[in-house]
Motif scaffolding. Structure first.
Motif, PDB file in Angstrom:
ATOM      1  N   MET A 157      -7.488  -9.957  -7.040  1.00 54.84           N
ATOM      2  CA  MET A 157      -6.900 -11.559  -7.123  1.00 54.84           C
ATOM      3  C   MET A 157      -7.399 -12.077  -8.074  1.00 54.84           C
ATOM      4  O   MET A 157      -6.733 -12.742  -9.200  1.00 54.84           O
ATOM      5  CB  MET A 157      -6.930 -12.326  -5.754  1.00 54.84           C
ATOM      6  CG  MET A 157      -6.194 -12.089  -4.752  1.00 54.84           C
ATOM      7  SD  MET A 157      -6.192 -12.819  -3.194  1.00 54.84           S
ATOM      8  CE  MET A 157      -6.234 -14.712  -3.775  1.00 54.84           C
ATOM      9  N   LEU A 158      -8.910 -12.219  -8.434  1.00 58.15           N
ATOM     10  CA  LEU A 158      -9.469 -12.985  -9.459  1.00 58.15           C
ATOM     11  C   LEU A 158      -9.140 -12.330 -11.008  1.00 58.15           C
ATOM     12  O   LEU A 158      -8.719 -13.132 -11.741  1.00 58.15           O
ATOM     13  CB  LEU A 158     -10.990 -12.855  -9.415  1.00 58.15           C
ATOM     14  CG  LEU A 158     -11.651 -13.798  -8.300  1.00 58.15           C
ATOM     15  CD1 LEU A 158     -12.945 -13.485  -8.221  1.00 58.15           C
ATOM     16  CD2 LEU A 158     -11.326 -15.209  -8.448  1.00 58.15           C
ATOM     17  N   LEU A 159      -9.054 -10.838 -10.827  1.00 53.97           N
ATOM     18  CA  LEU A 159      -8.816 -10.271 -12.387  1.00 53.97           C
ATOM     19  C   LEU A 159      -7.348 -10.639 -12.506  1.00 53.97           C
ATOM     20  O   LEU A 159      -7.197 -10.921 -13.682  1.00 53.97           O
ATOM     21  CB  LEU A 159      -9.095  -8.710 -11.980  1.00 53.97           C
ATOM     22  CG  LEU A 159     -10.542  -8.193 -12.111  1.00 53.97           C
ATOM     23  CD1 LEU A 159     -10.697  -6.947 -11.332  1.00 53.97           C
ATOM     24  CD2 LEU A 159     -11.171  -8.431 -13.261  1.00 53.97           C
ATOM     25  N   LEU A 160      -6.479 -10.470 -11.533  1.00 62.62           N
ATOM     26  CA  LEU A 160      -4.911 -10.630 -12.087  1.00 62.62           C
ATOM     27  C   LEU A 160      -4.510 -12.073 -12.271  1.00 62.62           C
ATOM     28  O   LEU A 160      -3.851 -12.396 -12.995  1.00 62.62           O
ATOM     29  CB  LEU A 160      -4.130  -9.902 -10.974  1.00 62.62           C
ATOM     30  CG  LEU A 160      -4.407  -8.367 -10.951  1.00 62.62           C
ATOM     31  CD1 LEU A 160      -3.379  -7.734  -9.974  1.00 62.62           C
ATOM     32  CD2 LEU A 160      -4.212  -7.789 -12.271  1.00 62.62           C
ATOM     33  N   ARG A 161      -5.451 -13.161 -11.536  1.00 65.07           N
ATOM     34  CA  ARG A 161      -4.969 -14.501 -11.728  1.00 65.07           C
ATOM     35  C   ARG A 161      -5.332 -14.908 -13.004  1.00 65.07           C
ATOM     36  O   ARG A 161      -4.708 -15.498 -13.755  1.00 65.07           O
ATOM     37  CB  ARG A 161      -5.596 -15.219 -10.785  1.00 65.07           C
ATOM     38  CG  ARG A 161      -5.258 -16.747 -10.476  1.00 65.07           C
ATOM     39  CD  ARG A 161      -5.930 -17.569  -9.638  1.00 65.07           C
ATOM     40  NE  ARG A 161      -7.454 -17.662 -10.265  1.00 65.07           N
ATOM     41  CZ  ARG A 161      -8.397 -18.162  -9.799  1.00 65.07           C
ATOM     42  NH1 ARG A 161      -8.118 -19.049  -8.508  1.00 65.07           N
ATOM     43  NH2 ARG A 161      -9.653 -18.297 -10.025  1.00 65.07           N
ATOM     44  N   GLY A 162      -6.593 -14.491 -13.464  1.00 66.46           N
ATOM     45  CA  GLY A 162      -6.866 -14.612 -14.933  1.00 66.46           C
ATOM     46  C   GLY A 162      -5.525 -14.207 -15.846  1.00 66.46           C
ATOM     47  O   GLY A 162      -5.398 -14.869 -17.077  1.00 66.46           O
ATOM     48  N   LEU A 163      -5.377 -13.029 -15.648  1.00 68.32           N
ATOM     49  CA  LEU A 163      -4.198 -12.358 -16.442  1.00 68.32           C
ATOM     50  C   LEU A 163      -3.003 -13.293 -16.561  1.00 68.32           C
ATOM     51  O   LEU A 163      -2.500 -13.689 -17.673  1.00 68.32           O
ATOM     52  CB  LEU A 163      -3.716 -11.085 -15.734  1.00 68.32           C
ATOM     53  CG  LEU A 163      -2.750 -10.390 -16.428  1.00 68.32           C
ATOM     54  CD1 LEU A 163      -3.030  -9.920 -17.700  1.00 68.32           C
ATOM     55  CD2 LEU A 163      -2.168  -9.344 -15.321  1.00 68.32           C
ATOM     56  N   ARG A 164      -2.525 -13.780 -15.591  1.00 70.91           N
ATOM     57  CA  ARG A 164      -1.312 -14.802 -15.496  1.00 70.91           C
ATOM     58  C   ARG A 164      -1.684 -15.928 -16.317  1.00 70.91           C
ATOM     59  O   ARG A 164      -0.764 -16.479 -17.012  1.00 70.91           O
ATOM     60  CB  ARG A 164      -0.855 -15.280 -13.964  1.00 70.91           C
ATOM     61  CG  ARG A 164       0.601 -15.594 -14.070  1.00 70.91           C
ATOM     62  CD  ARG A 164       1.013 -16.072 -12.723  1.00 70.91           C
ATOM     63  NE  ARG A 164       0.610 -14.983 -11.446  1.00 70.91           N
ATOM     64  CZ  ARG A 164       0.104 -15.108 -10.450  1.00 70.91           C
ATOM     65  NH1 ARG A 164      -0.170 -16.453 -10.003  1.00 70.91           N
ATOM     66  NH2 ARG A 164      -0.001 -14.168  -9.804  1.00 70.91           N
ATOM     67  N   ARG A 165      -2.829 -16.656 -16.167  1.00 71.23           N
ATOM     68  CA  ARG A 165      -3.135 -17.758 -16.777  1.00 71.23           C
ATOM     69  C   ARG A 165      -3.164 -17.710 -18.182  1.00 71.23           C
ATOM     70  O   ARG A 165      -2.731 -18.418 -18.888  1.00 71.23           O
ATOM     71  CB  ARG A 165      -4.426 -18.318 -16.249  1.00 71.23           C
ATOM     72  CG  ARG A 165      -4.619 -19.614 -16.784  1.00 71.23           C
ATOM     73  CD  ARG A 165      -6.391 -20.236 -16.428  1.00 71.23           C
ATOM     74  NE  ARG A 165      -6.460 -20.341 -14.877  1.00 71.23           N
ATOM     75  CZ  ARG A 165      -7.573 -20.258 -14.209  1.00 71.23           C
ATOM     76  NH1 ARG A 165      -8.576 -19.716 -14.899  1.00 71.23           N
ATOM     77  NH2 ARG A 165      -7.480 -20.011 -12.876  1.00 71.23           N
TER      78      ARG A 165
ATOM     79  N   LEU B  94      -9.149  -2.006  -6.838  1.00 69.66           N
ATOM     80  CA  LEU B  94      -9.784  -2.703  -7.713  1.00 69.66           C
ATOM     81  C   LEU B  94      -9.914  -2.263  -8.956  1.00 69.66           C
ATOM     82  O   LEU B  94      -9.875  -3.032  -9.878  1.00 69.66           O
ATOM     83  CB  LEU B  94     -11.352  -2.828  -7.004  1.00 69.66           C
ATOM     84  CG  LEU B  94     -12.276  -3.887  -7.474  1.00 69.66           C
ATOM     85  CD1 LEU B  94     -11.599  -5.181  -7.553  1.00 69.66           C
ATOM     86  CD2 LEU B  94     -13.355  -3.862  -6.914  1.00 69.66           C
ATOM     87  N   GLY B  95     -10.225  -0.750  -9.022  1.00 71.23           N
ATOM     88  CA  GLY B  95      -9.906  -0.105 -10.096  1.00 71.23           C
ATOM     89  C   GLY B  95      -8.913  -0.283 -11.104  1.00 71.23           C
ATOM     90  O   GLY B  95      -9.017  -0.574 -12.216  1.00 71.23           O
ATOM     91  N   LEU B  96      -7.777  -0.195 -10.649  1.00 67.74           N
ATOM     92  CA  LEU B  96      -6.434  -0.448 -11.095  1.00 67.74           C
ATOM     93  C   LEU B  96      -6.458  -1.758 -11.867  1.00 67.74           C
ATOM     94  O   LEU B  96      -5.889  -1.985 -13.047  1.00 67.74           O
ATOM     95  CB  LEU B  96      -5.455   0.010 -10.398  1.00 67.74           C
ATOM     96  CG  LEU B  96      -5.021   1.252  -9.929  1.00 67.74           C
ATOM     97  CD1 LEU B  96      -4.141   1.578  -9.000  1.00 67.74           C
ATOM     98  CD2 LEU B  96      -4.619   2.119 -11.421  1.00 67.74           C
ATOM     99  N   ALA B  97      -6.767  -2.828 -11.032  1.00 64.29           N
ATOM    100  CA  ALA B  97      -7.052  -4.200 -11.677  1.00 64.29           C
ATOM    101  C   ALA B  97      -7.797  -4.421 -12.753  1.00 64.29           C
ATOM    102  O   ALA B  97      -7.496  -4.836 -13.805  1.00 64.29           O
ATOM    103  CB  ALA B  97      -7.432  -5.146 -10.315  1.00 64.29           C
ATOM    104  N   LEU B  98      -8.944  -3.631 -12.628  1.00 63.91           N
ATOM    105  CA  LEU B  98      -9.946  -3.403 -13.871  1.00 63.91           C
ATOM    106  C   LEU B  98      -9.161  -2.851 -15.179  1.00 63.91           C
ATOM    107  O   LEU B  98      -9.298  -3.284 -16.201  1.00 63.91           O
ATOM    108  CB  LEU B  98     -11.250  -2.637 -13.598  1.00 63.91           C
ATOM    109  CG  LEU B  98     -12.331  -3.500 -12.837  1.00 63.91           C
ATOM    110  CD1 LEU B  98     -13.108  -2.732 -12.552  1.00 63.91           C
ATOM    111  CD2 LEU B  98     -12.756  -4.572 -13.867  1.00 63.91           C
TER     112      LEU B  98
END
Lengths: 175, 121
Positions: A157-165, B94-98
């Motif tokens: 969630m943290l990684l992808l939320r940053g993406l949207r922002r 998690l790896g795919l999100a990375l």
């Protein structure tokens, strides 16, 4: 099992990632069938739903967000191949000491498993021993598993939320 | 019949080890990160197989208590592998999100291109 091997070779050869993902899904279903033959019905169900279902969806989502063609790598393949073969030989050497397949008197069946099988009805009232062990005898394992999933979910969630922002910021700058 | 059993046993372990080695090879040799993760999951499933195989007893049935059956396969590896499958999917996600994040930062999901960009700029 032979089909599994063929699918794996296909995954190695295939450069279009879409096909790789679909092959990976097929691989998971085959793996689930093998588990079923090996009497591990719970594992087969989980592998079919989680491995073939959720993994494939997540992989396809990633492909949607990135690229779908793998370039031809220029690096040498001899060293990884050699390393893999050496590791494979070591594992074969390690498995030589395993007891024969399917026998009832191998060491794995002599420890706590008979107790689980004979006592779980009286102690938990659940006919499915796998469920009884998962939820009752090894409840802390399951708690740890849930912790891992929770952490992974937060990470995604943290990684992808940053993406949207950042996307919004970029489109805002263009306007 | 014994020879057949011997062959079946060898074949099971040999196929499992082949899958394991193939997964390892994909992880090391391929530069594309999505493919690396697929290789990692192949490696993982081969380990599941390696755990499940010894739990089978020929002539036994699934470990669900029923008066009609007396031989069951070993439930303990099944439990461990159930946990492992779910955790494996969590790590893969998690790896795919990375990977998505890397694609956004570098514009590519190939390791070679990322390394070249690093050298050039």
């Amino acid at each position: 099992m032979t089909l599994l091997i063929f699918v794996t070779i296909g995954i190695i050869q295939q450069r279009r990632l879409f096909a790789v993902v679909i092959l990976a899904g097929a691989y998971s279903f085959l793996m689930a069938s093998v588990m079923l033959v090996l009497d591990a019905v719970d594992v087969a169900l989980t592998e079919a739903s989680v491995g073939a279902g959720i993994s494939t969806v997540v992989l396809l989502a990633t492909l949607h967000l990135t690229k779908t063609i793998e370039i031809h790598s220029l690096r040498p393949t001899a060293i990884p191949l050699l390393l893999s073969i050496v590791v494979g030989m070591l594992i074969v050497w390690g498995t030589l000491g395993l007891p024969p397949f399917g026998t009832a008197d191998s060491p794995i069946h002599a420890h706590v498993a008979p107790r689980y099988l004979s006592q779980s009805i009286a102690e938990t009232g659940v006919p499915n021993v796998v469920t009884a062990v998962l939820a009752d005898y090894r409840g802390f394992d399951t708690l740890g598993e849930v912790t891992v999933i929770f952490t992974a979910g937060i990470g995604v969630m943290l990684l992808l939320r940053g993406l949207r922002r950042r996307d919004e910021g970029r489109s805002g700058a263009e306007q | 019949m014994d020879i057949l059993f011997d062959l079946a046993e060898r074949y099971n372990y040999a196929a499992t080890i082949f899958l394991m080695v193939a997964g390892l090879y994909i992880v090391i040799a391929r530069g594309n990160m999505v493919k690396k993760l697929v290789g990692l999951s192949i490696f993982q499933t081969s380990v599941y197989l390696l755990f499940i195989e010894p739990s089978k007893i020929v002539g036994g049935t699934a470990p669900i208590i029923d008066p009609d059956f007396s031989i069951y396969s070993n439930p303990l590896p099944h439990v461990l592998i159930l946990t492992a499958i779910v955790v494996g999917v969590a790590t893969i996600s998690l790896g795919l999100a990375l990977i998505v994040r890397i694609n956004e930062a570098y514009g590519t999901i190939e390791e070679d291109e990322i390394l070249n960009n690093g050298d050039g700029g």
